[in-house]
Design a protein around this motif. Structure first.
Motif, PDB file in Angstrom:
ATOM      1  N   MET A  16      23.725 -27.819  -2.254  1.00 29.21           N
ATOM      2  CA  MET A  16      23.764 -28.447  -0.932  1.00 29.21           C
ATOM      3  C   MET A  16      24.741 -29.612  -0.889  1.00 29.21           C
ATOM      4  O   MET A  16      25.438 -29.803   0.103  1.00 29.21           O
ATOM      5  CB  MET A  16      22.370 -28.896  -0.512  1.00 29.21           C
ATOM      6  N   ILE A  17      24.812 -30.379  -1.957  1.00 33.73           N
ATOM      7  CA  ILE A  17      25.759 -31.494  -1.992  1.00 33.73           C
ATOM      8  C   ILE A  17      27.191 -30.955  -1.971  1.00 33.73           C
ATOM      9  O   ILE A  17      28.056 -31.501  -1.293  1.00 33.73           O
ATOM     10  CB  ILE A  17      25.509 -32.400  -3.215  1.00 33.73           C
ATOM     11  N   ALA A  18      27.444 -29.864  -2.683  1.00 29.88           N
ATOM     12  CA  ALA A  18      28.783 -29.270  -2.673  1.00 29.88           C
ATOM     13  C   ALA A  18      29.164 -28.802  -1.271  1.00 29.88           C
ATOM     14  O   ALA A  18      30.286 -29.042  -0.813  1.00 29.88           O
ATOM     15  CB  ALA A  18      28.846 -28.099  -3.654  1.00 29.88           C
ATOM     16  N   VAL A  40      34.840 -33.021   4.198  1.00 24.20           N
ATOM     17  CA  VAL A  40      36.304 -32.991   4.123  1.00 24.20           C
ATOM     18  C   VAL A  40      36.873 -32.157   5.265  1.00 24.20           C
ATOM     19  O   VAL A  40      37.823 -32.571   5.928  1.00 24.20           O
ATOM     20  CB  VAL A  40      36.782 -32.467   2.748  1.00 24.20           C
ATOM     21  N   ALA A  41      36.288 -31.003   5.527  1.00 16.34           N
ATOM     22  CA  ALA A  41      36.775 -30.146   6.614  1.00 16.34           C
ATOM     23  C   ALA A  41      36.638 -30.836   7.964  1.00 16.34           C
ATOM     24  O   ALA A  41      37.527 -30.751   8.814  1.00 16.34           O
ATOM     25  CB  ALA A  41      36.005 -28.826   6.627  1.00 16.34           C
ATOM     26  N   ALA A  60      36.699 -40.410  -1.707  1.00 16.86           N
ATOM     27  CA  ALA A  60      35.391 -40.136  -2.302  1.00 16.86           C
ATOM     28  C   ALA A  60      34.378 -41.180  -1.836  1.00 16.86           C
ATOM     29  O   ALA A  60      33.212 -40.855  -1.603  1.00 16.86           O
ATOM     30  CB  ALA A  60      35.497 -40.132  -3.824  1.00 16.86           C
ATOM     31  N   ALA A  61      34.826 -42.408  -1.688  1.00 19.00           N
ATOM     32  CA  ALA A  61      33.926 -43.473  -1.241  1.00 19.00           C
ATOM     33  C   ALA A  61      33.415 -43.206   0.167  1.00 19.00           C
ATOM     34  O   ALA A  61      32.234 -43.410   0.463  1.00 19.00           O
ATOM     35  CB  ALA A  61      34.642 -44.824  -1.299  1.00 19.00           C
ATOM     36  N   ASP A  62      34.292 -42.722   1.064  1.00 16.23           N
ATOM     37  CA  ASP A  62      33.875 -42.417   2.435  1.00 16.23           C
ATOM     38  C   ASP A  62      32.899 -41.241   2.470  1.00 16.23           C
ATOM     39  O   ASP A  62      31.918 -41.261   3.209  1.00 16.23           O
ATOM     40  CB  ASP A  62      35.085 -42.107   3.320  1.00 16.23           C
ATOM     41  N   ALA A  82      27.315 -39.539   3.258  1.00 17.50           N
ATOM     42  CA  ALA A  82      26.245 -38.672   2.745  1.00 17.50           C
ATOM     43  C   ALA A  82      25.063 -39.466   2.194  1.00 17.50           C
ATOM     44  O   ALA A  82      24.029 -38.877   1.872  1.00 17.50           O
ATOM     45  CB  ALA A  82      26.797 -37.754   1.657  1.00 17.50           C
ATOM     46  N   GLY A  83      25.233 -40.776   2.054  1.00 23.36           N
ATOM     47  CA  GLY A  83      24.168 -41.587   1.489  1.00 23.36           C
ATOM     48  C   GLY A  83      23.966 -41.336   0.007  1.00 23.36           C
ATOM     49  O   GLY A  83      22.848 -41.400  -0.500  1.00 23.36           O
TER      50      GLY A  83
END
Length: 149
Positions: free
Chosen positions: A9-11, A18-19, A30-32, A37-38
């Motif tokens: 689910m995280i993937a 990103v999409a 990656a930070a955003d 996503a918390g």
């Protein structure tokens, strides 16, 4: 392919983020992704690297760097994302043995797995982006328009 719910689910969430926020041309840090996503950034880095190695994502270095899709979102199936995400975890996995498992549970599980794979193969990131838009989520503007006189 039995889903490891958390990693799979995280993937999917990373790829959808990103999409949705970068598309094919822009990048997302990656930070955003982690903030939206918390999740902890260090927790999603291994998945980002796995997705980059498989060419589902493209890693861009530099001041405007981050991640972008490795191919058009209509060409990225959820089955690709999940297979990539859980393939490293599945290696060397021990499982049950015995006649009941071999003759009853395992064949039943294989049928369920095949049905799930078929459904995941039919869904693309494009489908999920459209679902997000239908749910009322707004995509960010690409770049503000500025005029110089």
């Amino acid at each position: 392919m039995l889903l490891r719910r958390d990693r799979a689910m995280i993937a999917v969430l990373i790829m959808l983020d990103v999409a949705f926020h970068a598309g094919r041309a822009g990048t997302v840090s990656a930070a955003d992704i982690a903030e939206r996503a918390g999740l902890a950034r260090r927790g999603i880095e291994p998945l980002l690297q796995t997705m980059s190695r498989s060419s589902l994502l493209e890693s861009v270095r530099g001041p405007r760097g981050g991640y972008r899709l490795g191919r058009p979102r209509r060409d990225i199936r959820l089955s690709d994302v999940i297979e990539t995400a859980v393939s490293e975890d599945a290696a060397g996995e021990d499982g049950p043995v015995g006649d009941l498992f071999a003759r009853v549970v395992e064949p039943c599980w294989r049928n369920l797995d095949d049905a799930l794979r078929a459904q995941l193969h039919d869904l693309t990131l494009d489908d999920l982006v459209r679902r997000a838009e239908t749910a009322g989520l707004r995509r960010p503007l690409a770049e503000p328009i500025s005029f110089s006189i």
